[in-house]
Write a protein that holds these residues in place. Structure first.
Motif, short mmCIF file in Angstrom:
data_model
loop_
_atom_site.label_atom_id
_atom_site.label_comp_id
_atom_site.label_asym_id
_atom_site.label_seq_id
_atom_site.Cartn_x
_atom_site.Cartn_y
_atom_site.Cartn_z
N ARG A 1 -46.49 38.01 47.60
CA ARG A 1 -46.73 39.36 48.22
C ARG A 1 -46.16 39.18 49.61
N LEU A 2 -46.36 37.94 50.31
CA LEU A 2 -46.09 37.78 51.79
C LEU A 2 -44.56 37.91 51.84
N ARG A 3 -43.85 37.19 50.67
CA ARG A 3 -42.49 37.26 50.95
C ARG A 3 -41.89 38.76 50.89
N ASN A 4 -42.68 39.71 49.91
CA ASN A 4 -42.14 41.12 49.77
C ASN A 4 -42.32 41.82 51.12
N MET A 5 -43.48 41.17 51.85
CA MET A 5 -43.72 41.77 53.13
C MET A 5 -42.55 41.47 54.27
N GLY A 6 -41.70 40.66 53.82
CA GLY A 6 -40.76 40.18 54.82
C GLY A 6 -41.05 38.71 55.39
N LEU A 7 -42.02 38.23 55.34
CA LEU A 7 -42.60 37.09 56.07
C LEU A 7 -41.81 35.80 55.57
N ILE A 8 -41.35 35.04 56.21
CA ILE A 8 -40.48 33.79 56.20
C ILE A 8 -41.19 32.64 55.40
N VAL A 9 -41.40 32.81 54.28
CA VAL A 9 -42.22 31.66 53.45
C VAL A 9 -41.21 31.31 52.31
N HIS A 10 -41.91 30.19 51.64
CA HIS A 10 -41.19 29.84 50.43
C HIS A 10 -40.86 30.56 49.32
N ASP B 1 -34.04 23.67 53.31
CA ASP B 1 -33.25 22.61 53.98
C ASP B 1 -33.66 22.67 55.48
N GLY B 2 -33.94 21.72 56.17
CA GLY B 2 -34.81 21.66 57.33
C GLY B 2 -35.63 20.63 57.83
N ASN B 3 -36.32 20.54 58.86
CA ASN B 3 -37.06 19.58 59.39
C ASN B 3 -38.50 20.13 59.69
N MET B 4 -39.53 19.19 59.17
CA MET B 4 -40.83 19.65 59.29
C MET B 4 -41.21 19.68 61.02
N PRO C 1 -48.10 22.82 62.68
CA PRO C 1 -46.68 22.31 62.66
C PRO C 1 -46.26 21.42 61.36
N GLY C 2 -47.23 20.85 60.65
CA GLY C 2 -47.00 20.00 59.89
C GLY C 2 -46.88 20.77 58.38
N ASN C 3 -47.22 22.11 58.50
CA ASN C 3 -46.77 22.98 57.16
C ASN C 3 -45.77 24.24 57.64
N MET C 4 -45.01 23.65 58.56
CA MET C 4 -43.68 24.73 58.83
C MET C 4 -42.46 24.03 59.14
N VAL C 5 -41.61 24.59 58.51
CA VAL C 5 -40.01 24.07 58.69
C VAL C 5 -39.38 24.77 59.33
N LEU C 6 -38.55 24.11 60.15
CA LEU C 6 -37.64 24.46 60.98
C LEU C 6 -36.05 24.39 60.58
N ASP D 1 -34.89 29.09 61.74
CA ASP D 1 -35.77 30.33 61.09
C ASP D 1 -37.09 29.16 61.14
N LEU D 2 -38.31 29.84 61.36
CA LEU D 2 -39.33 28.84 61.11
C LEU D 2 -40.29 29.46 59.74
N PHE D 3 -40.07 28.57 58.76
CA PHE D 3 -40.66 28.85 57.42
C PHE D 3 -41.99 28.21 57.57
N ILE D 4 -42.99 29.40 57.06
CA ILE D 4 -44.42 28.82 56.78
C ILE D 4 -44.59 28.36 55.03
N ILE D 5 -45.00 27.02 55.04
CA ILE D 5 -45.09 26.60 53.76
C ILE D 5 -46.63 26.09 53.46
N ASP D 6 -46.64 25.59 52.28
CA ASP D 6 -47.97 24.90 51.80
C ASP D 6 -49.17 25.79 51.64
N PHE D 7 -49.16 26.80 51.03
CA PHE D 7 -50.27 27.77 50.73
C PHE D 7 -51.42 27.21 49.84
N ASP D 8 -51.39 25.99 49.61
CA ASP D 8 -52.38 25.36 48.59
C ASP D 8 -53.79 25.47 48.89
N ARG D 9 -53.93 25.62 50.21
CA ARG D 9 -55.47 25.61 50.70
C ARG D 9 -55.76 27.11 51.01
#
Length: 333
Positions: A90-99, A118-121, A213-218, A223-231
């Motif tokens: 749903r977040l991806r469909n909104m245009g949010l930069i996520v996995h 591909d990027g750095n934490m 920042p430990g759950n973000m990839v640059l 581009d700043l990706f938000i990752i790890d939604f397991d919590r």
């Protein structure tokens, strides 16, 4: 027939891998069969052991060399894993930069695949960036967090104040019974008592659950990706800022930008009161939580609690001393 042969071959390899810790460990018959079916399409490149998640994480690739992230949750968290996958879609469909979600594994509802980024934490590289860039990335993170919180809930029947007060009572009780005592823990309790009334009438939204920042990839394109939604969970959107302690420790400018980017208008005074409240709750609650991880993590949490106390040297101060206002941030170069 090729996928079956490849799957069988990798299955036999997995038996050998059990004796070599640097490779994938597959211990039970159930896991072996799961890997047998799974490896007919993908192969594991690397086991990922970062973070405190209960998930098993793997870097995998298909026959064409395309890379993906596989997350495997405990059996008890199947529904949570499915909900996570749907939320990210749903977040991806909104245009949010996520996995980018790829698929849930049909045979294992607790396994899901995301496209590899591909990027750095961000936590590993942010201090190498200019002050202006750190603040701007924080702004971006704040805007993204606001978007997560804007996603409509299917069920909003939750009275946050009473629910969270009960949690706080348990957290304080667990802290007092854990055998480790923080210096000035009475001050943290005072903060909780002083600002708990601000919980009243707070809304509930979707939460990322571990936003820092430990759950973000640059990426190389910045581009700043938000990752790890397991919590992920549901709760007061401002409670998400209890993790800003990690951001402020690494980059106060990023943390400041995260607040400024979240609010489109003037920042409410109640936000800073609840920030102080949630930081105090988290400081106490993190000590018994860290016990299962050992002395190193316990010391990390003790250090963080002291940092939080240092951010509010005056008793009545509600704005942490690392915060740079939007007006001052304009001057950053």
């Amino acid at each position: 027939r090729l996928p079956l042969r490849r799957g069988a071959f990798l299955y036999l390899l997995s038996l050998w891998y059990n004796r070599h810790p640097k490779h994938v460990k597959v211990s039970s018959l159930h896991e072996r069969m799961s890997f047998f079916m799974f490896y007919g399409k993908y192969e594991v490149i690397k086991v990922l052991d970062y973070g405190w998640s209960d998930d098993q994480k793997y870097l995998i690739q298909d026959y064409s060399g395309n890379k993906y992230l596989l997350r495997r949750s405990p059996e008890s968290k199947k529904q949570h894993a499915q909900d996570e996958f749907g939320l990210v879609q749903r977040l991806r469909n909104m245009g949010l930069i996520v996995h980018e979600p790829i698929e849930m594994i049909a045979q294992q509802d607790n396994e899901r695949i995301y496209r590899w980024i591909d990027g750095n934490m961000l936590q590993d590289v942010i201090i190498e960036l200019s002050a202006k860039h750190q603040y701007e990335l924080g702004m971006h993170a704040g805007i993204s967090l606001r978007a997560i919180h804007s996603l409509k809930l299917e069920d909003e029947e939750m009275e946050w104040a009473s629910y969270y007060r009960e949690r706080v009572i348990k957290k304080i009780e667990n802290y007092r019974q854990c055998g480790i005592k923080l210096e000035q823990d009475d001050v943290l309790v005072q903060w909780i008592r002083a600002y708990e009334h601000v919980l009243d009438s707070r809304p509930v939204t979707h939460q990322h659950g571990d936003y820092h920042p430990g759950n973000m990839v640059l990426t190389s394109n910045c581009d700043l990706f938000i990752i790890d939604f397991d919590r992920h969970s549901i709760g007061d959107p401002w409670e998400e800022y209890n993790r800003i302690a990690w951001s402020a420790k690494i980059s106060p400018l990023f943390a400041s930008g995260q607040i400024d980017g979240y609010f489109t208008d003037e920042i409410p005074e109640d936000f800073f009161k609840l920030l102080k409240y949630y930081l105090a709750v988290n400081a106490l609650g993190s000590i018994p939580w860290a016990l299962k991880f050992g002395e190193t993590e316990i010391n990390v949490m003790i250090e963080q609690a002291q940092l939080i106390l240092n951010w509010y040297p005056d008793e009545d101060q509600i704005i942490p001393n690392w915060y740079v206002s939007g007006v001052d941030a304009i001057k950053i170069r």
